[in-house]
Write a protein that holds these residues in place. Sequence first.
Motif, PDB file in Angstrom:
ATOM      1  N   LEU A  74       0.822  -1.206   0.000  1.00 47.71           N
ATOM      2  CA  LEU A  74       0.000   0.000   0.000  1.00 47.71           C
ATOM      3  C   LEU A  74       0.862   1.265   0.000  1.00 47.71           C
ATOM      4  O   LEU A  74       0.542   2.244  -0.670  1.00 47.71           O
ATOM      5  N   ASN A  83      -7.539   6.036  -3.481  1.00 48.55           N
ATOM      6  CA  ASN A  83      -8.113   4.807  -2.964  1.00 48.55           C
ATOM      7  C   ASN A  83      -7.746   3.675  -3.918  1.00 48.55           C
ATOM      8  O   ASN A  83      -8.223   3.628  -5.055  1.00 48.55           O
ATOM      9  N   HIS A 128      -8.098   0.341  -3.208  1.00 48.64           N
ATOM     10  CA  HIS A 128      -8.625  -0.911  -2.672  1.00 48.64           C
ATOM     11  C   HIS A 128      -8.982  -1.899  -3.765  1.00 48.64           C
ATOM     12  O   HIS A 128      -8.822  -3.108  -3.572  1.00 48.64           O
ATOM     13  N   THR A 129      -9.449  -1.439  -4.926  1.00 51.12           N
ATOM     14  CA  THR A 129      -9.796  -2.381  -5.996  1.00 51.12           C
ATOM     15  C   THR A 129      -8.532  -3.058  -6.536  1.00 51.12           C
ATOM     16  O   THR A 129      -8.529  -4.266  -6.759  1.00 51.12           O
ATOM     17  N   ASP A 143      -7.357  -5.423  -3.856  1.00 53.12           N
ATOM     18  CA  ASP A 143      -8.208  -6.616  -3.819  1.00 53.12           C
ATOM     19  C   ASP A 143      -7.906  -7.554  -4.977  1.00 53.12           C
ATOM     20  O   ASP A 143      -7.902  -8.781  -4.806  1.00 53.12           O
TER      21      ASP A 143
END
Length: 165
Positions: A41, A52, A54-55, A58
């Motif tokens: 990250l 962001n 996160h996708t 993921d």
Amino acid sequence: MWNVLLSFSGLVALIQLLFLPFFPESPPYLLLQKGDKAGCLKAMKQLWGEGNYHTEFDDMMKEKTVTKGTKIMNVLEVLKEPSVYPQLSTMLLLLLSLQLCGLSATARLQESIIQYVSLGVAISELISIIFCSSIIDRFGRRILLWGGYLLMALILVLLETSLLL
């Protein structure tokens, strides 16, 4: 002025050598190979700026779960694996086409030794591919890039110095 042109590539290698330690590792490498979620990250934020992710994270986590059961193979294990024969045959065909393109004939060698030069080049390329892929698996890309740039800069500085003397 050809020596100035030659030293220009050494200058580029020196610049790359100086800036490489400041770049982060690849986020997929940090997550998939090292298992460092926080480092992944942090590298994403450093490379892509604030946002962001996160996708993307993921997606990498899904890839990690899919590849979790797979074993990382060395070169000899890959050569024994039947599922990679189509890819290996494609690479072999590419290597053979490079050897049969006639580059050795344009080197102004005696006609009697051209086939031996082509064979020697092919064997040395094959050995270097196997050797380099083993080294990359063992040490990682970043260390090898840093070492390669350092060695290239050092050799070019020594070459330029010897030309000036």
